[in-house]
Design an enzyme around this catalytic site. Structure first.
Site, short mmCIF file in Angstrom:
data_model
loop_
_atom_site.label_atom_id
_atom_site.label_comp_id
_atom_site.label_asym_id
_atom_site.label_seq_id
_atom_site.Cartn_x
_atom_site.Cartn_y
_atom_site.Cartn_z
CE1 TYR A 161 -3.66 2.55 0.69
CE2 TYR A 161 -2.42 3.19 2.64
CZ TYR A 161 -3.45 3.42 1.75
OH TYR A 161 -4.28 4.52 1.91
CG ASP B 255 5.70 3.63 0.76
OD1 ASP B 255 6.04 4.23 1.80
OD2 ASP B 255 4.52 3.54 0.38
CE LYS C 85 1.29 4.62 8.46
NZ LYS C 85 1.26 4.01 7.15
#
Ligand SMILES: *Cc1c(COP(=O)(O)O)cnc(C)c1O
Length: 429
Positions: free
Chosen positions: A142, A237, A270
């Site tokens: 994702y 990512d 994050k």
């Protein structure tokens, strides 16, 4: 007293599904989401006053635990100076310098407000820099919900069984090739056929949106070689793994194992926001020159580099960069995983688990899955029962079997022991 049930009913009247991000709705496990009233350290309290040991940590950012004094202080001081200016600040330079100091493959970063935005911008930059359109992503990875990346993404989407999302025209994803994770033959074939048209390959270097799946070393090594040979950019990512599995992210682990290894572009989120909306993408100065205002690739944001978010991220990075931080975090996470595996062994339950730094995953399966299909073939009913058993015993795990878990520096031995005890009890019933 406000109950979770009453709040959920009220929420559903004014917010679709009662939540502002799908996985929060507990659809994968059933039941009523807990409405969180406050958090401190490793613990959450819901609206009914029930306390939980938190292994979601806002899906990764809360690596120091909730309400860390240095972080709160930095946020409060920044807020006092001003919430947003829309003009550059010194704190943005400091955060960029901190990220670059910890991640050798990155020479410049651009700050944005979400992982979605960072991944989307990284793709645009890769396409702009190479003059190519096609990209490879992997099933179960994702990268946020930008249209071009909403193809067989893991996490929240898997719940609904959509391989992709409604509202994304086929033309928008026609350049997105989706391959199975860790499948070397598919990778070779994709490069043989499309190598010269590929702008980039985007990968979660340890996949955390299909629970916890590592990239096998020979696969990662070959991926790097193929990208270099064909002039495609390798985009890591690290929104989840960055500053979470190790101080230098997952790329520092691959660099240790594969001499000279580095991705071309990195995406962060994050942890670098420490719980505030902040993310970033970065690469070499040479590629970054393509980005506006220097180059033709447009990218912008009203709240990008927001001073309060930046202060929060910077304070967080300073704490985790202290000597011994990651060794202690990794030991705690390992103790949790070992405890859970021991409980499963004693109960005769098929179970496997893995961890790196402060990130972990567990599966109701004998062996660790290597790709999305294998993750989704693990025992979902058993997972849902386990999730609720743990929740009843005061342990808040991610409410879906395709999500990773997170341990923070605030989890102490008592929290880990209580979690392992809850696991044993839950396995008994
Ligand atoms: C969470 C996540 C994103 C999206 O970040 P948001 O801040 O939720 O937009 C992208 N990539 C990975 C690997 C993630 O885990």
């Amino acid at each position: 007293m406000k109950t979770n049930t009453a709040l959920f009913e009220r929420a559903q009247r004014v917010i679709p599904g009662g939540v502002n991000s799908p996985v929060r709705a507990f659809r994968a496990v059933g039941g009523t989401p807990r409405f969180i009233a406050r958090a401190q350290g490793a613990h959450l309290w819901d609206a009914e006053g029930t306390r939980y040991i938190d292994y979601v940590g806002s899906w990764g950012p809360m690596i120091l635990g909730h309400g860390h004094p240095a972080v709160l202080d930095a946020v409060q001081q920044a807020a006092t100076r001003g919430l947003s200016f829309g003009a550059p600040t010194e704190a943005e330079i400091e955060l960029a310098e901190a990220i670059i100091a910890l991640v050798p493959s990155v020479e410049q970063v651009r700050l944005v407000s979400s992982g979605t935005e960072a991944a989307m911008s990284a793709i645009r930059l890769a396409r702009g820099a190479t003059g190519r359109s096609k990209l490879i992503k992997f099933e179960g990875c994702y990268h946020g919900h930008a249209d071009a990346l909403l193809v067989k993404a893991g996490s929240g989407l898997a719940t609904f069984g959509h391989p992709t999302s409604a509202g994304v025209p086929p033309e928008v994803v026609q350049h997105t090739l989706v391959l199975a994770y860790n499948h070397l033959a598919q990778l070779e074939a994709a490069f043989a056929e499309h190598g010269r048209e590929l702008a980039c390959v985007m990968i979660e270097p340890i996949a955390g949106n299909m629970n916890f799946v590592r990239t096998q070393l020979p696969y990662m090594k070959r991926l790097r070689e193929l990208c270099t040979q064909h002039g495609a950019l390798l985009v890591f990512d690290e929104v989840m793994t960055g500053f979470r599995v190790a101080l230098g992210g997952a790329q520092s682990l691959y660099a240790k194992a594969i001499p000279g290894f580095a991705p071309d572009i990195s995406v962060f989120g994050k942890v670098i926001g420490g719980g505030m909306p902040l993310a970033a993408f970065g690469t070499s100065r040479d590629i970054m020159r393509q980005l506006a205002p220097l180059g033709p690739v447009y990218q912008a944001g009203t709240l990008s580099g927001n001073p309060v978010a930046t202060a929060c991220g910077l304070a967080t990075l300073r704490e985790i960069a202290k000597p011994g931080f990651f060794a202690a975090l990794a030991a705690k996470t390992q103790a949790l995983v070992d405890g859970m595996c021991g409980a499963a062994r004693d109960a005769g339950i098929a179970f496997s688990a893995d961890c790196e730094g402060g990130m972990f995953g567990f599966f109701f399966a004998e062996q660790l899955p290597q790709h999305y299909g294998a993750v989704m073939a693990t025992d979902a009913a058993r997972f849902a029962r386990f999730f609720h058993g743990m929740l009843e015993r005061g342990v808040y795990l991610a409410p879906a079997l395709y999500e990773a878990g997170f341990v923070s520096a605030a989890h102490d031995d008592a929290d880990i022991a209580a979690t392992v005890a809850a696991t044993r009890e839950t396995f008994r019933v």
